[in-house]
Design a protein around this motif. Structure first.
Motif, PDB file in Angstrom:
ATOM      1  N   GLU A  34     -13.971  17.197 -39.482  1.00 54.89           N
ATOM      2  CA  GLU A  34     -14.029  15.670 -39.688  1.00 54.89           C
ATOM      3  C   GLU A  34     -12.686  15.250 -40.210  1.00 54.89           C
ATOM      4  O   GLU A  34     -12.515  15.889 -41.218  1.00 54.89           O
ATOM      5  CB  GLU A  34     -15.214  15.170 -40.256  1.00 54.89           C
ATOM      6  CG  GLU A  34     -15.253  13.529 -40.573  1.00 54.89           C
ATOM      7  CD  GLU A  34     -16.446  13.265 -41.209  1.00 54.89           C
ATOM      8  OE1 GLU A  34     -16.400  12.929 -42.536  1.00 54.89           O
ATOM      9  OE2 GLU A  34     -17.495  12.992 -40.604  1.00 54.89           O
ATOM     10  N   VAL A  36     -10.611  12.310 -42.337  1.00 58.27           N
ATOM     11  CA  VAL A  36     -10.559  10.729 -42.899  1.00 58.27           C
ATOM     12  C   VAL A  36      -9.446  10.282 -42.884  1.00 58.27           C
ATOM     13  O   VAL A  36      -8.558  10.871 -43.692  1.00 58.27           O
ATOM     14  CB  VAL A  36     -11.554  10.812 -43.831  1.00 58.27           C
ATOM     15  CG1 VAL A  36     -11.741   9.205 -44.650  1.00 58.27           C
ATOM     16  CG2 VAL A  36     -12.935  11.412 -43.783  1.00 58.27           C
ATOM     17  N   ASN A  38      -7.846   6.475 -44.538  1.00 64.74           N
ATOM     18  CA  ASN A  38      -8.206   4.954 -44.552  1.00 64.74           C
ATOM     19  C   ASN A  38      -9.530   4.544 -44.427  1.00 64.74           C
ATOM     20  O   ASN A  38      -9.874   3.332 -44.188  1.00 64.74           O
ATOM     21  CB  ASN A  38      -7.350   4.287 -43.988  1.00 64.74           C
ATOM     22  CG  ASN A  38      -5.898   4.280 -44.243  1.00 64.74           C
ATOM     23  OD1 ASN A  38      -5.332   4.677 -45.345  1.00 64.74           O
ATOM     24  ND2 ASN A  38      -4.982   3.954 -43.269  1.00 64.74           N
ATOM     25  N   GLY A  39     -10.514   5.694 -44.962  1.00 66.03           N
ATOM     26  CA  GLY A  39     -11.833   5.430 -44.825  1.00 66.03           C
ATOM     27  C   GLY A  39     -12.463   5.456 -43.559  1.00 66.03           C
ATOM     28  O   GLY A  39     -13.938   5.138 -43.400  1.00 66.03           O
ATOM     29  N   GLN A  40     -11.783   5.486 -42.492  1.00 66.54           N
ATOM     30  CA  GLN A  40     -12.281   5.909 -41.015  1.00 66.54           C
ATOM     31  C   GLN A  40     -12.315   7.406 -40.691  1.00 66.54           C
ATOM     32  O   GLN A  40     -11.457   8.012 -41.198  1.00 66.54           O
ATOM     33  CB  GLN A  40     -11.124   5.328 -40.183  1.00 66.54           C
ATOM     34  CG  GLN A  40     -10.866   3.732 -40.185  1.00 66.54           C
ATOM     35  CD  GLN A  40     -12.080   2.790 -39.626  1.00 66.54           C
ATOM     36  OE1 GLN A  40     -12.568   3.383 -38.737  1.00 66.54           O
ATOM     37  NE2 GLN A  40     -12.269   1.748 -40.224  1.00 66.54           N
ATOM     38  N   SER A  41     -13.507   7.770 -40.144  1.00 66.66           N
ATOM     39  CA  SER A  41     -13.713   9.112 -39.818  1.00 66.66           C
ATOM     40  C   SER A  41     -13.291   9.354 -38.414  1.00 66.66           C
ATOM     41  O   SER A  41     -13.650   8.472 -37.513  1.00 66.66           O
ATOM     42  CB  SER A  41     -15.242   9.441 -40.113  1.00 66.66           C
ATOM     43  OG  SER A  41     -15.384   9.496 -41.534  1.00 66.66           O
ATOM     44  N   TYR A  42     -12.700  10.567 -38.247  1.00 63.96           N
ATOM     45  CA  TYR A  42     -12.367  10.960 -36.853  1.00 63.96           C
ATOM     46  C   TYR A  42     -12.928  12.522 -36.885  1.00 63.96           C
ATOM     47  O   TYR A  42     -12.898  13.132 -37.824  1.00 63.96           O
ATOM     48  CB  TYR A  42     -10.694  11.192 -36.667  1.00 63.96           C
ATOM     49  CG  TYR A  42     -10.124   9.593 -36.826  1.00 63.96           C
ATOM     50  CD1 TYR A  42      -9.889   8.921 -35.787  1.00 63.96           C
ATOM     51  CD2 TYR A  42      -9.872   9.055 -38.069  1.00 63.96           C
ATOM     52  CE1 TYR A  42      -9.349   7.577 -35.960  1.00 63.96           C
ATOM     53  CE2 TYR A  42      -9.483   7.673 -38.178  1.00 63.96           C
ATOM     54  CZ  TYR A  42      -9.072   7.341 -37.205  1.00 63.96           C
ATOM     55  OH  TYR A  42      -8.804   5.699 -37.060  1.00 63.96           O
ATOM     56  N   THR A  43     -13.190  12.805 -35.392  1.00 61.65           N
ATOM     57  CA  THR A  43     -13.572  14.062 -35.197  1.00 61.65           C
ATOM     58  C   THR A  43     -12.502  14.850 -34.494  1.00 61.65           C
ATOM     59  O   THR A  43     -12.306  14.552 -33.389  1.00 61.65           O
ATOM     60  CB  THR A  43     -15.031  14.356 -34.432  1.00 61.65           C
ATOM     61  OG1 THR A  43     -15.944  13.450 -35.438  1.00 61.65           O
ATOM     62  CG2 THR A  43     -15.630  15.603 -34.204  1.00 61.65           C
ATOM     63  N   LYS A  56     -12.684   8.879 -32.524  1.00 63.53           N
ATOM     64  CA  LYS A  56     -13.063   7.901 -33.559  1.00 63.53           C
ATOM     65  C   LYS A  56     -14.490   7.991 -33.863  1.00 63.53           C
ATOM     66  O   LYS A  56     -15.217   7.903 -32.628  1.00 63.53           O
ATOM     67  CB  LYS A  56     -12.491   6.678 -33.485  1.00 63.53           C
ATOM     68  CG  LYS A  56     -12.461   6.107 -34.648  1.00 63.53           C
ATOM     69  CD  LYS A  56     -11.875   4.823 -34.446  1.00 63.53           C
ATOM     70  CE  LYS A  56     -11.899   3.991 -35.958  1.00 63.53           C
ATOM     71  NZ  LYS A  56     -11.322   2.487 -35.989  1.00 63.53           N
TER      72      LYS A  56
END
Length: 56
Positions: A34, A36, A38-43, A56
């Protein structure tokens, strides 16, 4: 997500500052990690055929 240190880069291009990482060091379980931003999680996943997929 753990608070493990970021894996060390394997090289940096002095011409443009691009940092290169080994995907298998970023994804030690060889399946997914994972990321991160700007507070957004991506895999980030390594597929069975050895390709990378970022979702995303």
């Amino acid at each position: 997500m753990t608070n493990d240190p970021i894996p060390a880069s394997i090289s940096t291009d002095p011409a443009d500052g691009t940092v290169r990482y080994d995907a298998e060091r970023l994804i030690p379980n060889k399946v997914k990690a994972e990321i991160v931003l700007n507070g957004q999680s991506y895999t980030l996943r390594i597929t069975r055929t050895g390709k990378l997929i970022l979702t995303k």
